[in-house]
Design an enzyme around this catalytic site. Structure first.
Site, PDB file in Angstrom:
ATOM      1  N   HIS A 296       4.644 -26.543  -9.556  1.00  0.00           N
ATOM      2  CA  HIS A 296       4.183 -27.866  -9.987  1.00  0.00           C
ATOM      3  C   HIS A 296       5.364 -28.837 -10.002  1.00  0.00           C
ATOM      4  O   HIS A 296       6.497 -28.437 -10.262  1.00  0.00           O
ATOM      5  CB  HIS A 296       3.570 -27.750 -11.387  1.00  0.00           C
ATOM      6  CG  HIS A 296       2.913 -29.007 -11.859  1.00  0.00           C
ATOM      7  ND1 HIS A 296       3.621 -30.055 -12.401  1.00  0.00           N
ATOM      8  CD2 HIS A 296       1.609 -29.376 -11.860  1.00  0.00           C
ATOM      9  CE1 HIS A 296       2.763 -31.026 -12.714  1.00  0.00           C
ATOM     10  NE2 HIS A 296       1.545 -30.644 -12.402  1.00  0.00           N
TER      11      HIS A 296
ATOM     12  N   ASP B 235      -6.327 -32.467 -10.871  1.00  0.00           N
ATOM     13  CA  ASP B 235      -5.218 -32.931 -11.705  1.00  0.00           C
ATOM     14  C   ASP B 235      -5.755 -33.623 -12.954  1.00  0.00           C
ATOM     15  O   ASP B 235      -5.245 -34.645 -13.394  1.00  0.00           O
ATOM     16  CB  ASP B 235      -4.260 -33.836 -10.934  1.00  0.00           C
ATOM     17  CG  ASP B 235      -2.840 -33.788 -11.486  1.00  0.00           C
ATOM     18  OD1 ASP B 235      -2.629 -33.160 -12.547  1.00  0.00           O
ATOM     19  OD2 ASP B 235      -1.941 -34.374 -10.869  1.00  0.00           O
TER      20      ASP B 235
END
Lengths: 349, 349
Positions: free
Chosen positions: B187, B310
């Site tokens: 990430h 997200d």
């Protein structure tokens, strides 16, 4: 000297104008050798010590190819059906020198380039160098290069002394380029000192990765700083399939809009992607991937995509084959090979 | 609780598994607030001071959405026909804490995550956190998270204390992930100190530009270091349409081959692009651009492209609409929405 060699390519009559084609002059090589022998740990010095070290010519003949503006270069063009090189002083240009040396060598390189073009007006055009280290003298030389030497635009190798062109001190350069209607080719160099760290390992410092990240970051700074609202007609060119910036435009638009709504970034008149389409063109060299070309044409419009080889660093035959075999219309092929270059760099048809 | 809301989407019966969905726990928020109030100028601290500052919730309700693993989140899923969130502790995870705090909070977050999944086994799966600051304890927690807690993979937020996972000290983490057959979601976080300089202006530090450059550079380091020859079955996941890395694969291959022939970089067993296809998958979030999706499917194969929202940073409706309306076959749509996620993250069908 033939315009094209019919045996070497599928479409012998198309005018192929290559737009990121490197040369150098002996005086710049000598000055660079002095610089890279001095102490210093910038990534460019690391890269250049490899390129200009004693072993270079034994490896690849790169340096002699860069110095050759006559027989060898023209033979390579003829053998591959290339009509014209838009020449530019090779990376890192004059940007590692002190301001006086840089200014003098830019003038010398521009004079030498103009002479070469006068000898071969049908085979060469050229991008002028300037020394950002002295912005006012740079602007003066830019005016001379276009109006007196009749050169076709400018080249600059990303940052100068770790500063970017959005810095207000460089605005005279942007103002001159806009006023002269001359496109600035934003060529890569290694990441600036402020971002060098993770690029020092495994060869990330050079064209494998760092060059594109440095130059793409420079382009994004120019967009997000708002400087393109100040110079709306400024034209910039990114090589290597746009240094990948346009793959990110959706996300840049999304996140910049949010940050702008929070009042934490400069307020822009347009979406970032709109500046990219208005103010930038891209060239293909070093990214000879038909999928990336397809993406680029659809994202930016074919009028914003130009052809380049990156001679002598990359293969002319591969660059020609790439566009010759691209699954695009002949109208698009002509735009990429010459029509866009003629328009953007004011090259006579 | 309904699996899907037929009124909200064109294809109500498809199983939509979103794979980069953020949560946090109060204990991590408290610890983060301590960290960001301490001195320090890293880009992450700059970003987090904006996100976790007093004004956040008044701006957007992000923090309460991150903390909510019940009604609000499930309602958002239902309203948009989302079957499942693959949850992960939000940026920057535990990577800003000292090693002991980080190890303890990773264990706590994993326990809390596993409890949540037990309450909603059809709606949630989860990626475990670990503390790279203590690689051996990280490997131990990774084993517990998969074998005892039955979590589905791992998340790590790029660099740790400005070091990357190719560093030999982190190999126990890579070894554990490979042995556990558990994918590591790489990430974003803000650029590490060594590359922070040019990202300090105009909002380049965050998801607009810097997050992707940091994370893409991390991925390229993993490829070019040769570490994927040491851990050939390691699986990694990049969000945000692969952080743009695969747009560069042609050039990375070309330049790495040249550097390898000169003996100046680690020798790799395969081409860089082959590692990318073998060892990486990508997800779509934040790059809802059909052209970029088309490029990605053609470049990597549809089996390497997963869907993500997200949440709560981006719009669920936009993420669903993006794949629902993509000009792809229903077979490809099913692969992107759930089949690939089920395979890569071991999610029961």
């Amino acid at each position: 000297m033939t315009l094209n060699n019919p045996s070497a390519c599928a479409q012998p009559l198309i005018r192929r104008i290559a737009t990121e084609e490197a040369f150098t002059i002996p005086e710049v090589v000598v000055a660079l050798r002095d610089v890279i022998q001095a102490p210093g740990q910038s990534l460019d010095l690391e890269v250049l010590r490899r390129v200009y070290g004693a072993s270079l010519d034994s490896r690849s003949g790169l340096l002699s190819a860069l110095l050759d503006l006559e027989d060898g270069r023209v033979r390579d063009m003829d053998e591959n059906g290339v009509a014209m090189h838009l020449l530019s002083l090779t990376y890192p240009g004059v940007q590692l020198f002190d301001a006086d040396t840089a200014t003098d060598l830019a003038i010398l390189a521009n004079d030498r380039l103009a002479e070469t073009i006068r000898r071969h007006p049908n085979r060469y055009a050229g991008l002028a160098s300037f020394a950002p280290q002295s912005p006012l003298r740079a602007a003066k030389e830019m005016e001379r290069a276009i109006n007196r030497l009749k050169l076709n635009g400018f080249i600059v190798n990303s940052h100068t002394n770790n500063e970017y062109l959005d810095n207000r001190k460089y605005w005279p350069i942007l103002e001159a380029a806009e006023a002269l209607e001359a496109c600035v080719y934003l060529h890569p160099r290694a990441p600036s000192d402020g971002m060098a760290g993770p690029f020092r390992d495994y060869g990330l410092d050079n064209a494998t990765w760092g060059f594109g990240i440095e130059t793409g970051t420079h382009a994004v700074r120019l967009i997000l700083s708002g400087v393109l609202d100040r110079f709306p007609k400024l034209k910039l060119c990114l090589g290597h399939m746009g240094e990948g910036v346009h793959f990110w435009l959706y996300r840049i638009d999304l996140m910049q809009a949010r940050a702008q709504s929070w009042g934490i970034v400069p307020k822009l008149q347009m979406k970032p992607s709109e500046y990219f389409v208005r103010n930038f063109v891209i060239t293909t060299c070093g990214q000879e991937d038909h999928l990336a070309l397809d993406y680029s044409i659809k994202k930016l419009g074919v009028a914003n995509v130009l052809w380049s080889i990156d001679y002598p660093f990359q293969s002319t035959a591969a660059a020609v084959s790439f566009v010759d075999t691209a699954p695009i219309s002949d109208v698009d092929r002509a735009a990429i090979y010459h029509i866009n270059a003629e328009r953007v760099f004011h090259i006579g048809t």
